[in-house]
Design an enzyme around this catalytic site. Sequence first.
Site, mmCIF file in Angstrom:
data_model
loop_
_atom_site.group_PDB
_atom_site.id
_atom_site.type_symbol
_atom_site.label_atom_id
_atom_site.label_comp_id
_atom_site.label_asym_id
_atom_site.label_seq_id
_atom_site.Cartn_x
_atom_site.Cartn_y
_atom_site.Cartn_z
ATOM 1 N N TYR A 61 0.867 -1.180 0.000
ATOM 2 C CA TYR A 61 0.000 0.000 0.000
ATOM 3 C C TYR A 61 0.905 1.231 0.000
ATOM 4 O O TYR A 61 1.559 1.537 0.984
ATOM 5 C CB TYR A 61 -0.898 0.040 1.238
ATOM 6 C CG TYR A 61 -1.912 -1.063 1.348
ATOM 7 C CD1 TYR A 61 -2.274 -1.824 0.243
ATOM 8 C CD2 TYR A 61 -2.522 -1.336 2.563
ATOM 9 C CE1 TYR A 61 -3.217 -2.831 0.358
ATOM 10 C CE2 TYR A 61 -3.473 -2.341 2.679
ATOM 11 C CZ TYR A 61 -3.812 -3.087 1.575
ATOM 12 O OH TYR A 61 -4.747 -4.084 1.686
ATOM 13 N N LEU A 213 -18.982 -2.914 0.473
ATOM 14 C CA LEU A 213 -19.977 -2.422 -0.488
ATOM 15 C C LEU A 213 -19.527 -2.680 -1.930
ATOM 16 O O LEU A 213 -20.036 -2.068 -2.855
ATOM 17 C CB LEU A 213 -20.227 -0.919 -0.281
ATOM 18 C CG LEU A 213 -20.947 -0.526 1.015
ATOM 19 C CD1 LEU A 213 -21.080 0.991 1.115
ATOM 20 C CD2 LEU A 213 -22.315 -1.171 1.093
ATOM 21 N N GLY A 214 -18.596 -3.590 -2.131
ATOM 22 C CA GLY A 214 -18.061 -3.829 -3.469
ATOM 23 C C GLY A 214 -18.902 -4.783 -4.281
ATOM 24 O O GLY A 214 -19.395 -5.793 -3.772
ATOM 25 N N GLY A 215 -19.098 -4.476 -5.558
ATOM 26 C CA GLY A 215 -19.765 -5.393 -6.469
ATOM 27 C C GLY A 215 -21.275 -5.382 -6.409
ATOM 28 O O GLY A 215 -21.933 -6.319 -6.866
#
Length: 287
Positions: A61, A213-215
Amino acid sequence: MSQATTTYTLGDRQVARLGYGAMQLAGPGVFGPPKDEARALQVLRDAVAAGVNHIDTSDFYGPHITNQLIKKALYPYPDDLVLVTKVGARRDAKGGWLPASTPEELTQAVEDNLRNLGLDVLEVVNLRSMLSIHGPAEGSLEPQIEAMIKLQQRGLIRHIGLSNVTASQVAQAQQMTPIACVQNLYNLANRQDDALIDQLDAQGIPYVPFFPLGGFSPLQSEQLSAVASTLNASTLQVALAWLLQRSDNILLIPGTSSPQHLQQNLASAALTLSPEVVAQLDSIGRA
């Protein structure tokens, strides 16, 4: 929310089930320095002050940036703080994600994490499968697991975890060494790991979902927003509360670079979801 437990065992440490993911502390695309370093440092300090004792990070990261920020904000670390990192990838000059899973690359990654975090040993290191960068893909991880075991035998790693893996890869790894946790994409709209979560729960092994909250499809997002509105909560708070209620072995690592959003995320632990609301939310995954 009615939780059976507020803490869970990770490796051999007890951690709060609502932790913090440090990925968003780096610049756009998880690359380069943050726009506001002072705010990034404040988020980390606020998280620990609020009782967070599980921080998820990685030296890819930034690269290096996030770990350096963690050290700058929190070192010397509180005795109860568990830093979990991951290896198996690297960044190119433009921020692209590339596999880095040879024994030499894994060793270098562990050494980079140790140096940038200011540690002599890493509590938990997740091996991230890069057989596909878009999600789990079948294939043997035996050479990578063997390399991780050797790093553990050298005293550089206490516990080995897995990320972006399939159930069969978890089983393969468990034949070679104890696995401390599994970190995969999972949320209301992506329920492919339901059976794996239950299997790990029976073994007392934590499951750490990312991208809460992905996809989501537009319809699923609309449905979630409607439920959140009735609860006077944000969609992310509801998604996090549902995950906490889904299974006791789920540990959350929502990330943010905003002190305000951090407090909103932490407040999701106090959100009560009735059986009727849970049923509504479960239907979103079947939409």
